[in-house]
Write a protein that holds these residues in place. Structure first.
Motif, PDB file in Angstrom:
ATOM      1  N   THR A  60       0.849  -1.195   0.000  1.00 44.19           N
ATOM      2  CA  THR A  60       0.000   0.000   0.000  1.00 44.19           C
ATOM      3  C   THR A  60       0.879   1.237   0.000  1.00 44.19           C
ATOM      4  N   LYS A  61       0.257   2.366  -0.347  1.00 44.80           N
ATOM      5  CA  LYS A  61       1.033   3.608  -0.463  1.00 44.80           C
ATOM      6  C   LYS A  61       0.429   4.673   0.458  1.00 44.80           C
ATOM      7  N   PHE A  62       1.315   5.394   1.131  1.00 45.46           N
ATOM      8  CA  PHE A  62       0.865   6.452   2.032  1.00 45.46           C
ATOM      9  C   PHE A  62       1.045   7.797   1.348  1.00 45.46           C
ATOM     10  N   SER A 129       7.471   5.398  -4.337  1.00 44.23           N
ATOM     11  CA  SER A 129       6.753   5.478  -5.603  1.00 44.23           C
ATOM     12  C   SER A 129       6.926   6.893  -6.157  1.00 44.23           C
ATOM     13  N   ASN A 130       7.080   6.973  -7.453  1.00 43.52           N
ATOM     14  CA  ASN A 130       7.263   8.256  -8.147  1.00 43.52           C
ATOM     15  C   ASN A 130       8.554   8.973  -7.741  1.00 43.52           C
ATOM     16  N   TYR A 131       9.543   8.201  -7.295  1.00 44.07           N
ATOM     17  CA  TYR A 131      10.856   8.778  -6.990  1.00 44.07           C
ATOM     18  C   TYR A 131      11.722   8.657  -8.241  1.00 44.07           C
ATOM     19  N   ALA A 153      10.807   0.215  -5.753  1.00 47.94           N
ATOM     20  CA  ALA A 153      10.566   1.551  -6.306  1.00 47.94           C
ATOM     21  C   ALA A 153       9.507   1.392  -7.388  1.00 47.94           C
ATOM     22  N   GLN A 154       8.406   2.098  -7.210  1.00 47.63           N
ATOM     23  CA  GLN A 154       7.288   1.982  -8.157  1.00 47.63           C
ATOM     24  C   GLN A 154       7.270   3.224  -9.048  1.00 47.63           C
ATOM     25  N   VAL A 155       7.296   3.006 -10.353  1.00 48.02           N
ATOM     26  CA  VAL A 155       7.233   4.142 -11.290  1.00 48.02           C
ATOM     27  C   VAL A 155       6.365   3.769 -12.490  1.00 48.02           C
ATOM     28  N   SER A 184       0.946   1.398 -14.380  1.00 48.34           N
ATOM     29  CA  SER A 184       0.374   1.727 -15.694  1.00 48.34           C
ATOM     30  C   SER A 184       1.098   0.997 -16.831  1.00 48.34           C
ATOM     31  N   PRO A 185       1.319  -0.319 -16.689  1.00 42.57           N
ATOM     32  CA  PRO A 185       2.066  -1.043 -17.727  1.00 42.57           C
ATOM     33  C   PRO A 185       1.313  -1.151 -19.050  1.00 42.57           C
ATOM     34  N   LEU A 186      -0.008  -0.881 -18.995  1.00 44.32           N
ATOM     35  CA  LEU A 186      -0.797  -0.929 -20.236  1.00 44.32           C
ATOM     36  C   LEU A 186      -1.077   0.482 -20.766  1.00 44.32           C
ATOM     37  N   GLY A 187      -0.329   1.452 -20.243  1.00 43.75           N
ATOM     38  CA  GLY A 187      -0.532   2.830 -20.717  1.00 43.75           C
ATOM     39  C   GLY A 187      -1.985   3.240 -20.597  1.00 43.75           C
ATOM     40  N   LEU A 188      -2.580   2.986 -19.427  1.00 44.06           N
ATOM     41  CA  LEU A 188      -3.995   3.308 -19.147  1.00 44.06           C
ATOM     42  C   LEU A 188      -4.929   2.654 -20.166  1.00 44.06           C
ATOM     43  N   GLY A 189      -4.550   1.508 -20.644  1.00 46.96           N
ATOM     44  CA  GLY A 189      -5.411   0.772 -21.580  1.00 46.96           C
ATOM     45  C   GLY A 189      -5.047   1.007 -23.039  1.00 46.96           C
ATOM     46  N   LEU A 191      -2.351   0.441 -24.588  1.00 50.10           N
ATOM     47  CA  LEU A 191      -1.554  -0.646 -25.183  1.00 50.10           C
ATOM     48  C   LEU A 191      -2.355  -1.947 -25.313  1.00 50.10           C
ATOM     49  N   THR A 192      -3.629  -1.899 -24.932  1.00 51.18           N
ATOM     50  CA  THR A 192      -4.448  -3.109 -25.093  1.00 51.18           C
ATOM     51  C   THR A 192      -4.966  -3.229 -26.527  1.00 51.18           C
ATOM     52  N   GLY A 193      -4.882  -2.120 -27.258  1.00 45.24           N
ATOM     53  CA  GLY A 193      -5.374  -2.124 -28.638  1.00 45.24           C
ATOM     54  C   GLY A 193      -6.874  -1.897 -28.728  1.00 45.24           C
ATOM     55  N   LYS A 194      -7.535  -1.641 -27.594  1.00 43.12           N
ATOM     56  CA  LYS A 194      -9.011  -1.526 -27.657  1.00 43.12           C
ATOM     57  C   LYS A 194      -9.496  -0.138 -28.055  1.00 43.12           C
ATOM     58  N   TYR A 195      -8.612   0.861 -27.971  1.00 36.83           N
ATOM     59  CA  TYR A 195      -9.049   2.211 -28.327  1.00 36.83           C
ATOM     60  C   TYR A 195      -8.760   2.504 -29.788  1.00 36.83           C
ATOM     61  N   THR A 229      -2.294  -7.999 -27.708  1.00 35.77           N
ATOM     62  CA  THR A 229      -1.387  -6.854 -27.538  1.00 35.77           C
ATOM     63  C   THR A 229      -1.153  -6.571 -26.048  1.00 35.77           C
ATOM     64  N   SER A 230      -2.185  -6.738 -25.219  1.00 31.96           N
ATOM     65  CA  SER A 230      -2.009  -6.514 -23.767  1.00 31.96           C
ATOM     66  C   SER A 230      -0.950  -7.470 -23.232  1.00 31.96           C
ATOM     67  N   GLN A 231      -1.038  -8.716 -23.648  1.00 37.82           N
ATOM     68  CA  GLN A 231      -0.089  -9.721 -23.149  1.00 37.82           C
ATOM     69  C   GLN A 231       1.344  -9.373 -23.576  1.00 37.82           C
ATOM     70  N   PRO A 244       5.235  -5.948 -13.272  1.00 37.45           N
ATOM     71  CA  PRO A 244       4.105  -5.109 -13.708  1.00 37.45           C
ATOM     72  C   PRO A 244       2.883  -5.300 -12.812  1.00 37.45           C
ATOM     73  N   ILE A 245       2.174  -4.209 -12.545  1.00 31.77           N
ATOM     74  CA  ILE A 245       0.929  -4.306 -11.773  1.00 31.77           C
ATOM     75  C   ILE A 245      -0.214  -3.720 -12.618  1.00 31.77           C
ATOM     76  N   PRO A 246      -0.627  -4.445 -13.672  1.00 31.06           N
ATOM     77  CA  PRO A 246      -1.699  -3.903 -14.512  1.00 31.06           C
ATOM     78  C   PRO A 246      -2.993  -3.751 -13.717  1.00 31.06           C
TER      79      PRO A 246
HETATM   80  N1  NAP Z   1       2.220   4.944  -7.786  1.00 33.42           N
HETATM   81  C1  NAP Z   1       1.388   5.668  -8.478  1.00 33.42           C
HETATM   82  O1  NAP Z   1       1.394   6.908  -8.406  1.00 33.42           O
HETATM   83  C2  NAP Z   1       0.415   4.972  -9.384  1.00 33.42           C
HETATM   84  C3  NAP Z   1      -0.246   5.693 -10.409  1.00 33.42           C
HETATM   85  C4  NAP Z   1      -1.127   4.992 -11.239  1.00 33.42           C
HETATM   86  C5  NAP Z   1      -1.341   3.646 -11.043  1.00 33.42           C
HETATM   87  N2  NAP Z   1      -0.705   2.979 -10.029  1.00 33.42           N
HETATM   88  C6  NAP Z   1      -0.923   1.535  -9.777  1.00 33.42           C
HETATM   89  O2  NAP Z   1      -0.787   0.819 -10.983  1.00 33.42           O
HETATM   90  C7  NAP Z   1      -1.955   0.048 -11.264  1.00 33.42           C
HETATM   91  C8  NAP Z   1      -2.194  -0.040 -12.749  1.00 33.42           C
HETATM   92  O3  NAP Z   1      -2.083   1.209 -13.383  1.00 33.42           O
HETATM   93  P1  NAP Z   1      -3.282   1.899 -14.191  1.00 33.42           P
HETATM   94  O4  NAP Z   1      -4.575   1.295 -13.840  1.00 33.42           O
HETATM   95  O5  NAP Z   1      -3.085   3.368 -14.028  1.00 33.42           O
HETATM   96  O6  NAP Z   1      -2.921   1.635 -15.707  1.00 33.42           O
HETATM   97  P2  NAP Z   1      -2.801   0.337 -16.645  1.00 33.42           P
HETATM   98  O7  NAP Z   1      -2.503  -0.845 -15.839  1.00 33.42           O
HETATM   99  O8  NAP Z   1      -1.876   0.743 -17.702  1.00 33.42           O
HETATM  100  O9  NAP Z   1      -4.257   0.261 -17.298  1.00 33.42           O
HETATM  101  C9  NAP Z   1      -5.254  -0.386 -16.626  1.00 33.42           C
HETATM  102  C10 NAP Z   1      -6.594  -0.194 -17.318  1.00 33.42           C
HETATM  103  O10 NAP Z   1      -6.593  -0.755 -18.625  1.00 33.42           O
HETATM  104  C11 NAP Z   1      -7.790  -1.460 -18.848  1.00 33.42           C
HETATM  105  N3  NAP Z   1      -7.431  -2.880 -19.055  1.00 33.42           N
HETATM  106  C12 NAP Z   1      -6.651  -3.687 -18.281  1.00 33.42           C
HETATM  107  N4  NAP Z   1      -6.505  -4.899 -18.825  1.00 33.42           N
HETATM  108  C13 NAP Z   1      -7.203  -4.867 -19.977  1.00 33.42           C
HETATM  109  C14 NAP Z   1      -7.421  -5.825 -20.988  1.00 33.42           C
HETATM  110  N5  NAP Z   1      -6.888  -7.041 -20.936  1.00 33.42           N
HETATM  111  N6  NAP Z   1      -8.189  -5.463 -22.046  1.00 33.42           N
HETATM  112  C15 NAP Z   1      -8.717  -4.230 -22.129  1.00 33.42           C
HETATM  113  N7  NAP Z   1      -8.554  -3.284 -21.199  1.00 33.42           N
HETATM  114  C16 NAP Z   1      -7.798  -3.591 -20.127  1.00 33.42           C
HETATM  115  C17 NAP Z   1      -8.666  -1.260 -17.602  1.00 33.42           C
HETATM  116  O11 NAP Z   1      -9.436  -0.062 -17.693  1.00 33.42           O
HETATM  117  P3  NAP Z   1     -10.873   0.073 -18.377  1.00 33.42           P
HETATM  118  O12 NAP Z   1     -11.603  -1.221 -18.227  1.00 33.42           O
HETATM  119  O13 NAP Z   1     -11.508   1.222 -17.705  1.00 33.42           O
HETATM  120  O14 NAP Z   1     -10.536   0.403 -19.785  1.00 33.42           O
HETATM  121  C18 NAP Z   1      -7.643  -0.972 -16.548  1.00 33.42           C
HETATM  122  O15 NAP Z   1      -8.132  -0.219 -15.477  1.00 33.42           O
HETATM  123  C19 NAP Z   1      -3.060   0.766 -10.489  1.00 33.42           C
HETATM  124  O16 NAP Z   1      -4.101  -0.124 -10.200  1.00 33.42           O
HETATM  125  C20 NAP Z   1      -2.311   1.236  -9.252  1.00 33.42           C
HETATM  126  O17 NAP Z   1      -2.237   0.182  -8.304  1.00 33.42           O
HETATM  127  C21 NAP Z   1       0.179   3.626  -9.219  1.00 33.42           C
END
Ligand code: NAP
Length: 292
Positions: A60-62, A129-131, A153-155, A184-189, A191-195, A229-231, A244-246
């Motif tokens: 967890t993060k504080f 995180s974010n260091y 270190a989480q980035v 954000s290993p999927l670039g907020l979705g 990189l899943t190719g769905k957009y 593409t996500s994989q 990665p923590i998708p």
């Molecule tokens: N330390 C920090 O400051 C910080 C900042 C951001 C995130 N995080 C951590 O990192 C985790 C992941 O990052 P993130 O959620 O920002 O970005 P991400 O992992 O790049 O993207 C996740 C989003 O992509 C979509 N997705 C995931 N798997 C998919 C699939 N197989 N097919 C289609 N869509 C899919 C889902 O959103 P939809 O269904 O809405 O499209 C999901 O919420 C967070 O849960 C959090 O724990 C930490």
């Protein structure tokens, strides 16, 4: 909704996933702290026989809120997280961000807070995180002096945010034995190719039109290897030595992302992906709290 999330969590645990990331700031307003509460509920409901690993690590993060000005306030924050998750100890207690950019004097309270949590046994390990590279080295040295190992270190780390800082952070992590957690290993979705242009949400995903040739390369490699593409995007993080923590919102997404495990991209595919990423003019906006 929470039922879906529980089913998603259960599926991940069944498949051996044992690291779950959350934060005391996840969940706003009435739902403040809800992410930690839910995770705690999910863990307690795991039937013993279905547990694959012998342990589940909650990271967890504080938040470095401006009113958390003393180490004691961070210890209190940690106790509140433990209370919400009904746990005796947190796996990794992380500082959510550094205040170095805007309130450098607060930084020492954060660091001493981490030390205090660790010494009290409230957290098994500590992380940040974010260091950025400079701050990472500083906190590593400080914690070492206090006898506390910096564990992670989480980035933001993905094919969409693989720049000089990420490369330097990874090198520092490798040389000091710190685990890099890729958020954000999927670039907020993206990189899943769905957009596509026609279903593009507003906000940071507006860079999508500038992501060719990366997206087409991802697709081509995915097709050739019988993956999605996500994989491929998640597997790239693993190849780089990060954890990665998708983010996943459904069982379907979790099922797909689990398919990133158990195989490995080839070195020439890695080079191809990285040069396609370099050629693509769009880049993810870095977290505002990310330091140098
Ligand atoms: N330390 C920090 O400051 C910080 C900042 C951001 C995130 N995080 C951590 O990192 C985790 C992941 O990052 P993130 O959620 O920002 O970005 P991400 O992992 O790049 O993207 C996740 C989003 O992509 C979509 N997705 C995931 N798997 C998919 C699939 N197989 N097919 C289609 N869509 C899919 C889902 O959103 P939809 O269904 O809405 O499209 C999901 O919420 C967070 O849960 C959090 O724990 C930490």
């Amino acid at each position: 909704m929470d039922g879906d999330l529980k089913a998603t969590f259960d599926l991940a645990v069944e498949h051996g996933i044992n690291l779950f990331d959350t934060a005391d700031s996840y969940g706003t307003g009435r739902l403040n702290g809800q992410s930690e509460r839910l995770l705690g509920n999910f863990i307690r409901a795991i039937p013993r026989g279905r547990r694959v690993g012998d342990d589940i690590v909650i990271a967890t993060k504080f938040a470095a809120y401006p009113w958390r000005l003393t180490p004691g306030q961070f210890v209190k924050a940690c106790e509140a997280s433990l209370d919400r998750m009904q746990l005796k100890q947190i796996g990794i207690g992380q500082l959510h961000w550094s205040t170095a950019n805007y309130a450098p004097l607060q930084e020492r309270a954060l660091w001493d807070g981490l030390v205090a949590m660790y010494e009290k046994g409230l957290v098994r390990a500590v992380g940040v995180s974010n260091y950025g590279p400079k701050q990472l080295l500083k906190i590593y040295d400080y914690l070492k002096l206090r006898g506390v190992p910096l564990s992670s270190a989480q980035v933001q780390f993905s094919l969409l945010s693989y720049g000089d800082d990420q490369i330097e952070i990874k090198e520092i992590c490798d040389s000091l034995g710190i685990t890099l957690i890729a958020y954000s290993p999927l670039g907020l979705g993206m990189l899943t190719g769905k957009y596509t242009q026609s279903n593009l949400p507003s906000g940071p995903r507006q860079i999508l039109p500038k992501l060719d040739p990366l997206l087409s390369t991802l697709k081509e490699i995915a097709q050739k290897s019988g993956k999605t593409t996500s994989q491929v995007a998640i597997n790239w993080c693993i190849y780089k030595g990060a954890i990665p923590i998708p983010g996943v919102k459904s069982v379907r997404q979790a099922e797909e992302n689990l398919g990133a495990l158990g195989w490995r991209l080839k070195p020439d595919e890695i080079l191809w992906l990285e040069s396609a990423a370099k050629e693509s003019p769009g880049k993810m906006i870095q977290n505002v709290f990310q330091t140098r």
